[in-house]
Enzyme design. Structure first.
Site, PDB file in Angstrom:
ATOM      1  N   CYS A   9      23.292  31.917  65.560  1.00  0.00           N
ATOM      2  CA  CYS A   9      22.197  30.923  65.622  1.00  0.00           C
ATOM      3  C   CYS A   9      22.576  29.583  64.993  1.00  0.00           C
ATOM      4  O   CYS A   9      21.747  28.687  64.864  1.00  0.00           O
ATOM      5  CB  CYS A   9      20.952  31.479  64.899  1.00  0.00           C
ATOM      6  N   HIS A  22      24.778  42.991  42.063  1.00  0.00           N
ATOM      7  CA  HIS A  22      24.748  41.577  42.475  1.00  0.00           C
ATOM      8  C   HIS A  22      25.298  41.402  43.885  1.00  0.00           C
ATOM      9  O   HIS A  22      25.826  40.348  44.227  1.00  0.00           O
ATOM     10  CB  HIS A  22      25.557  40.723  41.489  1.00  0.00           C
TER      11      HIS A  22
HETATM   12  N1  APR Z   1      38.940  44.299  29.702  1.00  0.00           N
HETATM   13  C1  APR Z   1      37.629  44.453  29.346  1.00  0.00           C
HETATM   14  N2  APR Z   1      36.781  43.421  29.112  1.00  0.00           N
HETATM   15  C2  APR Z   1      37.296  42.181  29.239  1.00  0.00           C
HETATM   16  C3  APR Z   1      38.648  41.935  29.602  1.00  0.00           C
HETATM   17  C4  APR Z   1      39.475  43.062  29.839  1.00  0.00           C
HETATM   18  N3  APR Z   1      40.765  42.920  30.192  1.00  0.00           N
HETATM   19  N4  APR Z   1      38.842  40.577  29.628  1.00  0.00           N
HETATM   20  C5  APR Z   1      37.648  40.012  29.305  1.00  0.00           C
HETATM   21  N5  APR Z   1      36.725  40.971  29.059  1.00  0.00           N
HETATM   22  C6  APR Z   1      35.312  40.830  28.686  1.00  0.00           C
HETATM   23  C7  APR Z   1      34.967  39.563  27.945  1.00  0.00           C
HETATM   24  O1  APR Z   1      35.181  39.731  26.541  1.00  0.00           O
HETATM   25  C8  APR Z   1      33.480  39.420  28.272  1.00  0.00           C
HETATM   26  O2  APR Z   1      32.683  40.133  27.350  1.00  0.00           O
HETATM   27  O3  APR Z   1      34.577  40.773  29.878  1.00  0.00           O
HETATM   28  C9  APR Z   1      33.359  40.069  29.645  1.00  0.00           C
HETATM   29  C10 APR Z   1      33.162  39.073  30.755  1.00  0.00           C
HETATM   30  O4  APR Z   1      31.884  38.489  30.576  1.00  0.00           O
HETATM   31  P1  APR Z   1      31.322  37.505  31.692  1.00  0.00           P
HETATM   32  O5  APR Z   1      32.388  36.577  32.129  1.00  0.00           O
HETATM   33  O6  APR Z   1      30.030  36.970  31.185  1.00  0.00           O
HETATM   34  O7  APR Z   1      31.080  38.460  32.951  1.00  0.00           O
HETATM   35  P2  APR Z   1      29.831  39.386  33.220  1.00  0.00           P
HETATM   36  O8  APR Z   1      29.332  40.006  31.958  1.00  0.00           O
HETATM   37  O9  APR Z   1      30.218  40.312  34.315  1.00  0.00           O
HETATM   38  O10 APR Z   1      28.736  38.334  33.779  1.00  0.00           O
HETATM   39  C11 APR Z   1      27.537  38.881  34.222  1.00  0.00           C
HETATM   40  O11 APR Z   1      26.872  36.680  34.990  1.00  0.00           O
HETATM   41  O12 APR Z   1      27.341  34.697  36.033  1.00  0.00           O
HETATM   42  C12 APR Z   1      26.771  35.941  36.198  1.00  0.00           C
HETATM   43  O13 APR Z   1      26.552  37.012  38.260  1.00  0.00           O
HETATM   44  C13 APR Z   1      27.482  36.714  37.272  1.00  0.00           C
HETATM   45  O14 APR Z   1      27.748  39.115  37.418  1.00  0.00           O
HETATM   46  C14 APR Z   1      27.934  37.988  36.563  1.00  0.00           C
HETATM   47  C15 APR Z   1      27.017  38.050  35.362  1.00  0.00           C
END
Ligand code: APR
Length: 255
Positions: A161, A129
């Site tokens: 620009c 991303h």
């Molecule tokens: N260790 C491991 N996992 C964790 C921790 C931790 N300490 N704390 C939270 N999590 C987990 C949550 O349970 C969840 O499953 O991390 C995950 C975070 O999920 P999202 O917030 O949805 O993040 P992500 O999966 O990276 O989102 C994907 O969505 O909005 C778009 O572009 C944005 O790259 C992002 C994409």
């Protein structure tokens, strides 16, 4: 007999050993999401306290609304940027960098835009991303390190620009960088183990990568404090816990 907690601890330790055994004989591909950076003080997107609880992603992270009202979106992006620029890698990032140096990791495919894998010393990082360390001009496409641009007045304008500058992250409605897509596909096609850390696995096309690897016969090892979209159908070994606690234990087993 063991108490319930002792029983859970024993299962957890067995799973850590099993994960290390599966990683030991190969070069794992790692897929990370925002959960790996939570311990570095960067909030995740979804779930309690997530960014999308506070801001509407369609409003703030879509290229269409950004073009219409860059100032509003920049209010959120500056808030994220002010946290990211001070953030430090945590034991989870550092463990992955160490595992790569020891020859256990082929690449990290990250959805994160915080640059913390590189700060931790990881060398082969595929930024699915993009990242917010650079800003790009919507008019002339010139790239600038964000630290060189004054974010005192928003939206920041291109020194060359006067066009509007945008974080060089992939917004909703924008394509995934071609090189990131190609390199990730190659990695998924050749991996025997994929380590999936801290992602809810709801955003495509990233969410399909573990499924692609699994369908080719790869082991999918998942680290997350709670189940994700993958856990029941794709994950072969679920290490339930925080990345900053689990990954150092896997590294310890590999040492
Ligand atoms: N260790 C491991 N996992 C964790 C921790 C931790 N300490 N704390 C939270 N999590 C987990 C949550 O349970 C969840 O499953 O991390 C995950 C975070 O999920 P999202 O917030 O949805 O993040 P992500 O999966 O990276 O989102 C994907 O969505 O909005 C778009 O572009 C944005 O790259 C992002 C994409």
């Amino acid at each position: 007999m063991f108490s319930q907690e002792e029983g859970q601890e024993l299962v957890f330790r067995k799973n850590i050993k099993e994960a290390a055994e599966r990683i030991r004989n190969t070069k794992a591909v790692v897929l990370t999401g925002s959960g790996i950076s939570v311990a570095s003080g960067i909030m995740p997107f979804r779930g309690k306290g997530g960014l999308w609880e506070k801001y509407d992603p369609e409003e703030m992270a879509s290229i269409h609304t950004f073009r219409r009202n860059p100032r509003a979106a920049w209010v959120m992006h500056k808030e994220i940027y002010d946290v990211v620029k001070e953030a430090l890698p945590n034991p989870a990032h550092l463990s992955l960098a160490r595992m790569e140096a020891m020859g256990y990791i082929s690449s990290i495919i990250t959805q994160n835009v915080d640059g913390l894998h590189q700060k931790a010393g990881s060398k082969t990082v595929i930024e699915f991303h993009g990242n917010i360390i650079k800003l790009i001009c919507l008019d002339c496409s010139k790239l600038y390190p964000a630290v060189e641009i004054d974010l005192g007045s928003l939206p920041p304008l291109c020194p060359a620009c006067k066009g509007v500058l945008k974080p060089d992250a992939v917004f909703f409605g924008e394509p995934i960088p071609r090189e990131a897509l190609d390199r990730s596909q190659e990695e998924v096609q050749q991996c025997q183990v994929m380590l999936v850390v801290g992602t809810s696995a709801v955003v495509e096309p990233v969410a399909s990568l573990p499924r692609l690897a699994k369908n080719r016969g790869a082991d999918i090892i998942e680290i997350n404090p709670q189940p994700s979209q993958l856990t029941s159908s794709v994950t072969t070994l679920f290490l339930q816990g925080k990345a900053e606690e689990v990954l150092p234990k896997v590294l310890e087993e590999l040492n």
